[in-house]
Enzyme design. Structure first.
Site, PDB file in Angstrom:
ATOM      1  N   VAL A  34       0.824  -1.205   0.000  1.00 35.82           N
ATOM      2  CA  VAL A  34       0.000   0.000   0.000  1.00 35.82           C
ATOM      3  C   VAL A  34       0.862   1.259   0.000  1.00 35.82           C
ATOM      4  O   VAL A  34       0.552   2.239  -0.684  1.00 35.82           O
ATOM      5  CB  VAL A  34      -0.958  -0.025   1.211  1.00 35.82           C
ATOM      6  N   ASP A  35       1.943   1.251   0.772  1.00 39.26           N
ATOM      7  CA  ASP A  35       2.775   2.446   0.903  1.00 39.26           C
ATOM      8  C   ASP A  35       3.398   2.824  -0.440  1.00 39.26           C
ATOM      9  O   ASP A  35       3.342   3.990  -0.864  1.00 39.26           O
ATOM     10  CB  ASP A  35       3.865   2.186   1.941  1.00 39.26           C
TER      11      ASP A  35
END
Length: 672
Positions: A405-406
């Site tokens: 996600v990051d």
């Protein structure tokens, strides 16, 4: 400060151009030089990839692996020894971050590596190391992974280490404990390790290469087993220790009815994840364990699968037979992984914010490189998201099973800085990524890195979970980045998912106003990302939570005008925000203050001055620890309290972003 930090009406009252301010022309000049330096680091293919540095355990394990397999280049192994020696502490041990306390597991591994390379136990380096190791409990105080590796060469007892049975891969996905309920990195490390545990590799080494002298009172008298929790007789630790002893008993009497099936399934799992990847999980420990697993599954050293696994592992090495400008001794060191997608996304975003035109050919080339890295196959994340279309990006060159996600959020921020001729295609890619990110949102509103709702705290009591990274819970730093990204793509607080994320962040604020940083060191990192996310979503910067956070940043500023925080703040939260000033952390603090609406205080001006005065003539910044042979300061986090990182480009693109953000803020002030 005379004004209470939680006063919602507080606005810094210093003059707009106080005595600490520097001219905008000077700032603009610094920005231009930083842009040129960063553009000069772009690879011909279009991406950026800085060195990624970690502690000496990687070199020690590198030596161990080749000695176990009977492989390796002797020159590289000797240069790896030089790298280990470079980082030895004055007390004889080795630390997991520069200037940190010596670590017992790392110390034992480095000592053993030197013994395997033929060093005598009476060498002054090893005498000094041994004294520290014995004074701190000896080999029995090491973590599980270290002990299991020692078993491979007969330096510990298999019966005394926590069992890692391959049968764990057979647990169905609906079962409370299955491999998809632990973090992705633990999964990639443990599956091949379970194969090795089942096969129980053993290589006899000469007695003089052994480490019996590192057991307090002698190995024969040492209690090798894990200790029971005497304070909580009825508790999860003792429950799992009892279960562990039962597994060991079954091993001894050969009650393993599912072992053959489990090994075949673990092997299949392993080989499937070799595809579309730079090695298993594309991370060092998983790749190393996979090599050992393949060898003891019967793969020869000239088998294509083994050759591929070894080649990918060796590519992580950085060989400097002529040394470096800071350290003339020839060295060889291993990186924990490569960070091209991450570095490219950060570089594009910093350059785009700094005014590089959206249609600049260098940005377009970088954007196209990133677009080609979009994930289009379902990976481990899909176990909890079976009906979600793949999307997003991973961290490394190739790691299709493990997008995170990051990285995905940062790539989306970067792509928003580019006007791509393939506008429709880029839009479709971005939309898939946003949909995927929303599908990964956890129940409490936050986002984790690789999985959704990976939060079963009971698993931290499993005996082999002492690497402190069994879970992948949602974190405020990632959530803050995602909020910043979503705002750029038109999302607002009217979206219930966004509001839920904001509430998650606010609930996680520390009493002093800061936020914990899971993926960067530490509270400075978490606080800056949260403040940028809240600002992007239009949260009023006079809210008490935001003003308290800004006040905390100002309070921990160093006397020299910069900011710093050591990895020690993960062990002792009372040291949060304390450490020698670094370019990356100073940039984070400035960005946090600017996001909180503070662009006029002496704190911001002093921080900007600190960056400008320490910028090199070429436009870059130095982030080395004094007196440690050019050793970089670690401002990146792998596993809190266990493993830290130095991203060699953090020192460049974050200060560029901070100076740019400050310049824009000042220009708005002048225009007002």
């Amino acid at each position: 400060m005379s004004t209470p930090p939680n006063n919602p009406t507080f606005t810094p009252a210093q003059p707009r151009f106080g005595r600490m301010d520097i001219g905008l022309d000077t700032v603009i000049d610094g920005i231009e030089r930083a842009k040129e330096w960063l553009l000069g680091k772009q690879h011909p293919e279009g991406h950026w990839c800085g060195e990624l540095e970690a502690d000496s355990m990687l070199e020690a394990d590198y030596i161990f692996l080749h000695k176990l397999l009977g492989t390796g280049d002797l020159g590289k192994l000797e240069r790896a020894v030089n790298e280990i020696l470079r980082h030895q502490n004055e007390d004889g041990g080795w630390s997991i971050y520069p200037n940190g306390p010596s670590n017992i597991s790392l110390g034992v591994k480095c000592y053993f590596a030197l013994k395997l390379m033929g060093w005598s136990a009476e060498h002054p380096v090893l005498v000094k190391a041994r004294m520290w190791i014995l004074a701190n409990g000896g080999v029995t105080e090491c973590n599980t992974f270290t002990k299991i590796y020692l078993c491979f060469m007969g330096q510990y007892e298999y019966d005394a280490v926590p069992a890692v049975p391959p049968e764990i891969v057979l647990a169905p996905k609906w079962f409370y404990f299955n491999i998809y309920e632990i973090s992705s990195w633990s999964r990639a490390i443990l599956v091949p390790l379970s194969i090795a545990y089942a096969k129980k590799p053993f290589k006899k080494i000469p007695a003089e290469q052994g480490i019996d002298e590192l057991f307090v009172g002698g190995r024969a008298n040492a209690d090798l087993h894990l200790k029971w929790d005497k304070k909580h007789i009825v508790g999860w630790r003792n429950f799992f220790l009892l279960l562990d002893r039962m597994v060991h008993w079954a091993e001894r009497v050969h009650i393993r009815p599912l072992r053959a099936i489990a090994l075949r399934q673990a092997e299949k799992w392993l080989l499937e994840r070799f595809e579309m990847s730079d090695g298993l999980g594309a991370i060092y420990p998983a790749m190393m364990n996979a090599i050992i697993a393949l060898r003891w599954l019967g793969y020869s050293v000239d088998d294509p699968q083994f050759i591929r696994a070894m080649d990918e592992f060796e590519r992580l090495g950085i060989d400097r037979p002529n040394g470096t400008p800071d350290y003339s001794t020839p060295t060889f060191r291993m990186q924990p992984c490569a960070s091209p997608v991450w570095d490219t996304a950060q570089a594009i975003y910093a350059l785009g914010e700094a005014g590089l035109p959206k249609n600049d050919s260098r940005l377009l080339k970088a954007a196209d490189w990133m677009l080609a890295k979009e994930v289009r196959h379902k990976g481990d994340w899909s176990v909890k998201n079976p009906n979600v279309e793949p999307g997003g990006w991973y961290f490394e060159y190739n790691n299709e099973f493990y997008p995170d996600v990051d990285d995905s959020g940062q790539v989306l921020l970067a792509l928003n800085c580019v006007s791509n001729p393939r506008e429709r295609y880029q839009h479709e890619v971005c939309q898939r990524a946003i949909d995927w990110i929303f599908a990964m949102q956890c129940k409490n509103g936050g986002w984790a890195s690789f999985d959704r709702d990976n939060t079963k705290m009971i698993f931290q009591y499993i005996p082999f979970a002492d690497h402190n990274a069994m879970l992948d819970p949602p974190t405020v730093d990632i959530t803050g980045r995602i909020l910043e990204m979503l705002a750029q793509y038109g999302f607002t607080r009217r979206d219930k998912r966004v509001e839920k994320a904001i509430q998650f962040i606010l609930k996680e604020q520390e009493p002093d106003g800061s936020w914990f940083g899971r993926w960067g060191v530490n509270y400075i990192y978490g606080t800056f990302l949260v403040l940028r996310g809240l600002e992007a979503m239009g949260v009023w910067n006079h809210e008490p939570a935001i003003q308290q956070a800004a006040e905390w940043i100002r309070m921990v500023q160093n006397a020299d005008g910069g900011w710093g925080e050591t990895c020690g703040s993960y062990d002792d939260p009372d040291t949060r925000g304390i450490g020698p000033s670094t370019p990356s952390q100073t940039a984070w603090a400035i960005l946090g203050l600017l996001a909180a609406g503070d662009n006029r205080s002496d704190s911001v001006a002093k921080g900007v001055r600190w960056l400008i005065e320490r910028q090199q003539a070429a436009g870059n910044w130095d982030e080395s620890a004094a007196g440690r042979n050019g050793e970089a300061v670690y401002t990146g986090t792998g596993f809190p309290r266990v493993f830290y990182l130095a991203y060699h480009l953090y020192r460049d693109y974050f200060p560029l972003l901070a100076l740019t953000t400050y310049r824009k803020s000042m220009e708005r002030e002048q225009a007002a």
